[in-house]
Scaffold this motif. Structure first.
Motif, PDB file in Angstrom:
ATOM      1  N   GLY A  29     -10.363  -9.937 -18.316  1.00  0.00           N
ATOM      2  CA  GLY A  29     -10.143  -9.394 -16.979  1.00  0.00           C
ATOM      3  C   GLY A  29     -10.850 -10.256 -15.955  1.00  0.00           C
ATOM      4  O   GLY A  29     -10.692 -11.482 -15.946  1.00  0.00           O
ATOM      5  N   GLY A  30     -11.689  -9.605 -15.141  1.00  0.00           N
ATOM      6  CA  GLY A  30     -12.283 -10.237 -13.963  1.00  0.00           C
ATOM      7  C   GLY A  30     -12.928 -11.585 -14.207  1.00  0.00           C
ATOM      8  O   GLY A  30     -12.583 -12.585 -13.566  1.00  0.00           O
ATOM      9  N   LEU A  31     -13.849 -11.611 -15.175  1.00  0.00           N
ATOM     10  CA  LEU A  31     -14.632 -12.830 -15.340  1.00  0.00           C
ATOM     11  C   LEU A  31     -13.790 -14.004 -15.849  1.00  0.00           C
ATOM     12  O   LEU A  31     -14.000 -15.150 -15.445  1.00  0.00           O
ATOM     13  CB  LEU A  31     -15.836 -12.486 -16.184  1.00  0.00           C
ATOM     14  N   LEU A  79     -11.454 -15.072 -12.905  1.00  0.00           N
ATOM     15  CA  LEU A  79     -12.242 -15.800 -11.902  1.00  0.00           C
ATOM     16  C   LEU A  79     -12.381 -17.265 -12.317  1.00  0.00           C
ATOM     17  O   LEU A  79     -12.231 -18.184 -11.503  1.00  0.00           O
ATOM     18  CB  LEU A  79     -13.636 -15.175 -11.752  1.00  0.00           C
ATOM     19  N   ASP A 126     -14.166  -5.822 -22.175  1.00  0.00           N
ATOM     20  CA  ASP A 126     -14.453  -6.138 -20.786  1.00  0.00           C
ATOM     21  C   ASP A 126     -15.699  -5.360 -20.388  1.00  0.00           C
ATOM     22  O   ASP A 126     -15.808  -4.182 -20.698  1.00  0.00           O
ATOM     23  CB  ASP A 126     -13.262  -5.686 -19.935  1.00  0.00           C
ATOM     24  N   ASN A 127     -16.651  -6.028 -19.741  1.00  0.00           N
ATOM     25  CA  ASN A 127     -17.871  -5.333 -19.336  1.00  0.00           C
ATOM     26  C   ASN A 127     -18.538  -4.604 -20.506  1.00  0.00           C
ATOM     27  O   ASN A 127     -19.045  -3.498 -20.332  1.00  0.00           O
ATOM     28  CB  ASN A 127     -17.557  -4.306 -18.243  1.00  0.00           C
ATOM     29  N   ASP A 170     -21.506 -15.817 -17.061  1.00  0.00           N
ATOM     30  CA  ASP A 170     -22.178 -14.680 -17.692  1.00  0.00           C
ATOM     31  C   ASP A 170     -23.083 -15.171 -18.827  1.00  0.00           C
ATOM     32  O   ASP A 170     -23.287 -16.379 -18.988  1.00  0.00           O
ATOM     33  CB  ASP A 170     -21.176 -13.617 -18.161  1.00  0.00           C
ATOM     34  N   THR A 218     -21.959  -8.417 -14.087  1.00  0.00           N
ATOM     35  CA  THR A 218     -21.900  -6.956 -14.226  1.00  0.00           C
ATOM     36  C   THR A 218     -23.296  -6.360 -14.330  1.00  0.00           C
ATOM     37  O   THR A 218     -24.205  -6.989 -14.858  1.00  0.00           O
ATOM     38  CB  THR A 218     -21.073  -6.549 -15.463  1.00  0.00           C
ATOM     39  N   VAL A 263     -22.112 -11.862  -7.751  1.00  0.00           N
ATOM     40  CA  VAL A 263     -20.760 -12.259  -7.367  1.00  0.00           C
ATOM     41  C   VAL A 263     -20.235 -11.554  -6.109  1.00  0.00           C
ATOM     42  O   VAL A 263     -19.062 -11.664  -5.784  1.00  0.00           O
ATOM     43  CB  VAL A 263     -19.787 -12.092  -8.547  1.00  0.00           C
ATOM     44  N   ASN A 304     -17.162 -13.615  -4.802  1.00  0.00           N
ATOM     45  CA  ASN A 304     -15.982 -14.124  -5.515  1.00  0.00           C
ATOM     46  C   ASN A 304     -14.838 -14.452  -4.574  1.00  0.00           C
ATOM     47  O   ASN A 304     -14.835 -14.065  -3.406  1.00  0.00           O
ATOM     48  CB  ASN A 304     -15.481 -13.060  -6.509  1.00  0.00           C
ATOM     49  N   TYR A 364     -15.880   3.434 -15.321  1.00  0.00           N
ATOM     50  CA  TYR A 364     -16.504   3.245 -14.005  1.00  0.00           C
ATOM     51  C   TYR A 364     -15.477   2.854 -12.938  1.00  0.00           C
ATOM     52  O   TYR A 364     -15.709   3.033 -11.747  1.00  0.00           O
ATOM     53  CB  TYR A 364     -17.651   2.227 -14.079  1.00  0.00           C
ATOM     54  N   LYS A 365     -14.327   2.350 -13.359  1.00  0.00           N
ATOM     55  CA  LYS A 365     -13.282   1.999 -12.396  1.00  0.00           C
ATOM     56  C   LYS A 365     -12.490   3.232 -11.941  1.00  0.00           C
ATOM     57  O   LYS A 365     -11.722   3.191 -10.999  1.00  0.00           O
ATOM     58  CB  LYS A 365     -12.352   0.934 -12.993  1.00  0.00           C
ATOM     59  N   GLU A 374     -19.046  -1.775  -9.638  1.00  0.00           N
ATOM     60  CA  GLU A 374     -18.142  -2.926  -9.690  1.00  0.00           C
ATOM     61  C   GLU A 374     -18.852  -4.101  -9.031  1.00  0.00           C
ATOM     62  O   GLU A 374     -19.127  -4.081  -7.836  1.00  0.00           O
ATOM     63  CB  GLU A 374     -16.848  -2.606  -8.934  1.00  0.00           C
ATOM     64  N   SER A 433     -17.999  -7.107  -8.159  1.00  0.00           N
ATOM     65  CA  SER A 433     -17.282  -7.616  -6.996  1.00  0.00           C
ATOM     66  C   SER A 433     -15.881  -7.015  -6.939  1.00  0.00           C
ATOM     67  O   SER A 433     -15.496  -6.338  -6.001  1.00  0.00           O
ATOM     68  CB  SER A 433     -17.184  -9.151  -7.061  1.00  0.00           C
ATOM     69  N   GLY A 434     -15.121  -7.282  -8.010  1.00  0.00           N
ATOM     70  CA  GLY A 434     -13.696  -7.022  -7.957  1.00  0.00           C
ATOM     71  C   GLY A 434     -13.039  -8.262  -7.382  1.00  0.00           C
ATOM     72  O   GLY A 434     -13.620  -8.957  -6.526  1.00  0.00           O
ATOM     73  N   THR A 435     -11.859  -8.571  -7.898  1.00  0.00           N
ATOM     74  CA  THR A 435     -11.077  -9.675  -7.331  1.00  0.00           C
ATOM     75  C   THR A 435      -9.634  -9.211  -7.104  1.00  0.00           C
ATOM     76  O   THR A 435      -8.949  -9.746  -6.242  1.00  0.00           O
ATOM     77  CB  THR A 435     -11.087 -10.900  -8.273  1.00  0.00           C
TER      78      THR A 435
END
Ligand code: 4GP
Length: 818
Positions: free
Chosen positions: A116-118, A121, A270-271, A318, A357, A431, A460, A549-550, A648, A650-652
């Protein structure tokens, strides 16, 4: 820019279909055409790729090595064509051959070497590094199976292996001449060299051959092509029957197995840290190979290793590649005879670490037993780093044993990777601004107090080339006709759109484009889900990994509440809404998978209830990934960014939605804070607890979801529907775990630890504001255009400029073709 000769390009495609498949263009299958076109495009890239590396050699440039377990690249063909600015000519060539570019783009498997995010990115960063002309390598793993393909069966997620390499990968190049050996296990024998210095020799180890595959990363219109180098493992010797007689049979088989398993599959978390032995093997495998190669490359051009930090920087994405620190120390000391102090001084000028994270379950802590058994020499070095660091702590904080407990690298039988990364890096960054503040004041407080100069923030960003130019051609063209095409490489220019936000005609044009993109997504939904959705309804979208958490759960509970209201009062004023979800859950994350099932079950009931006259639809898009993401962002009216504040980093996704003109419905979390700062709170829908409030509740208590449950009738109804069979008549217990998680504490887990009930009413009020705002189409269009126009800050080009100037200290190159 390179000139592309259309006739030669057509000829190349014809040659490739012939040579690769013994077919003419008209006989070749779509997949074969994809291969032939991709090989032809790769041929065009090669000269730029070589020219770039010649330039790097000539100028002896400093290079960043971006070390990452994940690169979520998405498809390459379309992106490469766009970045070569060859879209028109290649389309024309293909048209003349009777080939539809869109159709063959769809033949490419979506390389999903990330969660996912990382991981995404990292992919955006590579695009920006090349486009800006910064020398860089991405270093990762060539997983045979990437992120699993998600199927939804009877509402449940089912994971199917992603065999993305089964037809080969036309863009990659195997570089066998750059292979290196990576050693695991055994023991360390200490001997003395001729000068009486101690030498550390790893013996009785198992090893594999790390073999790199290079992928070109094409910059936009500038001839720069960097390299993503992903490593595969091969057995060192081909199976040797001799060894059977020598009694080494067992070891030979084990080495073969090790080589076979190490790059087999991406861990789908993820996370979250799962602590599997094979994962540590993967980490050391790609780190050791990458660092060995970086050192060899440096030494080809330089006599002396002492100044390597002037030409090389290792960015740790990370903590996953943190063994870099010890591996680099090992090479400097054991292979190049540097003293500890020399090696440490170089290492701490070369390594930099990014934290992605604050979720505590993501913290990597390897058991000593495992770590020292698998990496005996690396472990010795980590112990020594720890010993010296503890002396520093004691010198600074005499007799403060709490500090040692909080900061030691080796403690409680574990190796704490974040601590190692911080101690050995010259830069530690979060981030987004809020995330970095939380790191400094909460999570990593002790480290910040001791070494504040290391900490910095890098908000980010995302690449507008993939997520607007490629993903939303209608809007991209519209923007270009209004303000020219500078935005493609300089997104700050997009603010010039602001003057059009009040213009009625522009508003209409914008809404028309959004509508067409919604029609495109509606057709996709019809094809994949068999559900009719109305493109005139509000497309309210939450796509991202499934994580508590999302708070996808908050979203779907609110949908259940809307449905209850509609049922009670079918004639109530209600603007039609389509709630769209897309999310993969880690294979072992039971509660996340239950939430997917809940979303689908609610969809089944709501979508088939004629009495509500299609006012409400719920869609779960299967197998959310980079390729369908591009289409989804383009079609969004509302961007759901509703994580519990402080969670979160950052979130992208939030940035991709904004760039495509969706309005953010979100909490003051991660980069949402900065998005709202850019676009103005009146052009977003903000709700919920602040991060300070969340942290206070977490530290001091004082929140009991039962209080809300007892008082609030509507909420109680919704929660009760989780367990009374309303959405799961065949098994009323199906969602019991979700229900319990909201109301009861369980072991160390607090009831409703993500404050869903607490934020529910405030979320509902924000959703009401969405509905009101959407009714005023002109106002909505204005806000949407302002979102696009205010997205300039969130390009990964800006982020990479900051990394390059403030952390890596890189110089840009210019590449001319001969
Ligand atoms: C993610 C964070 O959850 C997300 O907020 C952030 O935008 C992204 O990294 C890139 O920085 N973290 C992960 C992870 O993907 O596995 O920790």
């Amino acid at each position: 820019m390179q000139n592309i000769n259309k006739e030669e390009f057509k000829k190349s495609i014809e040659d490739y279909t012939k040579v690769l498949f013994r077919k003419s263009v008209s006989e070749a299958s779509k997949q074969q055409l994809f291969q032939a076109v991709s090989y032809s495009v790769k041929d065009l890239i090669i000269d730029q790729w070589m020219a770039t590396h010649r330039e790097y050699e000539d100028k002896d440039v400093k290079t960043v090595y971006y070390l990452s377990m994940e690169f979520l690249m998405g498809r390459a063909l379309g992106n490469n064509i766009i970045n070569m600015k060859a879209n028109n000519i290649i389309k024309e060539a293909l048209d003349e051959l009777g080939i539809d570019l869109n159709v063959i783009e769809d033949q490419e498997p979506d390389p999903a070497l990330g969660n996912g995010g990382l991981g995404r990115l990292a992919a955006c960063f590579l695009d920006s590094l090349s486009t800006l002309g910064y020398p860089a390598y991405g270093c990762g793993i060539r997983y045979k199976y990437g992120m699993f393909e998600q199927k939804i069966e009877n509402g449940f997620q089912v994971e199917v292996p992603d065999n993305w390499l089964k037809d080969g990968n036309p863009f990659e190049m195997k570089r066998s001449d750059y292979a290196v050996e990576v050693k695991f296990g055994g023991y360390v024998r200490i001997t003395k060299d001729n000068n009486g210095r101690e030498k550390f020799v790893q013996e009785n180890y198992q090893s594999v051959l790390a073999v790199p595959y290079d992928l070109p990363i094409v910059g936009y219109g500038n001839n720069v092509v960097n390299t993503l180098r992903i490593w595969d493992a091969e057995a060192i010797d081909n199976f040797n029957l001799d060894s059977f007689d020598k009694g080494d049979y067992q070891k030979a088989v084990e080495q073969q197995n090790l080589a076979r398993t190490i790059c087999e599959v991406l861990y789908p978390n993820d996370n979250h840290y799962a602590g599997k032995e094979l994962r540590l093997k993967q980490q050391y495998f790609f780190v050791s190979a990458s660092i060995q190669r970086a050192v060899i490359k440096y030494m080809e051009k330089h006599e002396d290793i002492h100044n390597i930090h002037e030409k090389v920087c290792f960015q740790l994405n990370d903590t996953h590649p943190t063994v870099t620190v010890a591996e680099f120390m090992r090479i400097l000391m054991d292979d190049y005879d540097l003293s500890w102090d020399e090696a440490w001084s170089i290492t701490t000028k070369t390594c930099a670490y990014t934290n992605h994270t604050i979720m505590s379950e993501a913290l990597e802590k390897w058991p000593l037993e495992l770590f020292s058994r698998l990496l005996p020499r690396i472990y010795q070095i980590v112990e020594e780093i720890n010993r010296r660091f503890i002396i520093e702590i004691q010198a600074k904080y005499p007799n403060d044993y709490k500090k040692i407990e909080k900061m030691a690298i080796v403690y409680d039988g574990q190796v704490k990777m974040a601590h190692l990364a911080i101690v050995a890096s010259f830069s530690v960054n979060g981030v987004a601004r809020l995330h970095t503040e939380i790191l400094k004041n909460q999570q990593l407080k002790e480290f910040y107090q001791m070494m504040p100069e290391k900490f910095n923030s890098k908000t980010n960003g995302i690449t507008q080339r993939r997520f607007l130019l490629h993903g939303n051609p209608l809007l991209a063209d519209w923007v270009t006709t209004k303000i020219g095409d500078d935005w493609i490489t300089n997104l700050q220019h997009i603010s010039e759109l602001k003057v059009y936000a009040d213009d009625l005609r522009c508003q209409k044009e914008f809404m028309q484009i959004k509508y067409q993109n919604k029609v495109r997504l509606a057709a996709y939904i019809k094809e994949h889900n068999g559900i009719e959705v109305d493109p005139r309804s509000i497309f309210d979208i939450q796509v991202k990994r499934l994580h508590e958490y999302k708070r996808q759960l908050l979203n779907i509970l609110h949908v259940m509440h809307l449905y209850n209201q509609l049922k009670k009062n079918p004639e109530m004023e209600f603007y039609p809404r389509t709630f769209i979800f897309g999310a993969k859950a880690s294979a072992g994350y039971r509660r996340a998978k239950a939430i997917i099932k809940l979303i689908n079950s609610v969809g089944d009931v709501v979508n088939n209830d004629k009495s509500i006259q299609n006012k409400l639809k719920v869609v779960f898009i299967e197998n959310y990934r980079v390729s369908n993401a591009e289409m989804i962002f383009a079609a969004a009216d509302v961007s759901e960014q509703i994580s519990t504040a402080s969670k979160e980093a950052s979130g992208t996704g939030n940035m991709k939605f904004m760039l495509n003109g969706a309005l953010t419905l979100g909490t003051m979390d991660g980069a949402n804070v900065e998005i709202v700062e850019e676009v103005g709170e009146e052009n977003a829908f903000i709700f919920g607890l602040t991060s300070d409030e969340v942290i206070k509740y977490e530290q001091e208590g004082g929140y009991n979801p039962k209080d809300i449950y007892n008082i609030d009738q509507d909420i109680r109804t919704v929660i009760t529907q989780l367990v009374n069979g309303y959405y799961s008549p065949e098994n009323p217990e199906l969602f019991r775990e979700i229900y319990n998680s909201l109301l009861d504490s369980n072991g160390g887990e607090r009831a409703d630890q993500y404050f869903i009930l607490k934020d529910f009413r405030s979320y509902e009020a924000a959703q009401k504001r969405v509905e009101e705002a959407y009714k005023d189409q002109a106002r909505w269009a204005k806000s949407a255009i302002l979102n696009v126009a205010s997205s300039g800050k969130f390009t990964s080009d800006r982020t990479i400029e900051e990394y390059a100037k403030e952390i890596w200290h890189l110089d840009k190159v210019k590449v001319e073709l001969e």
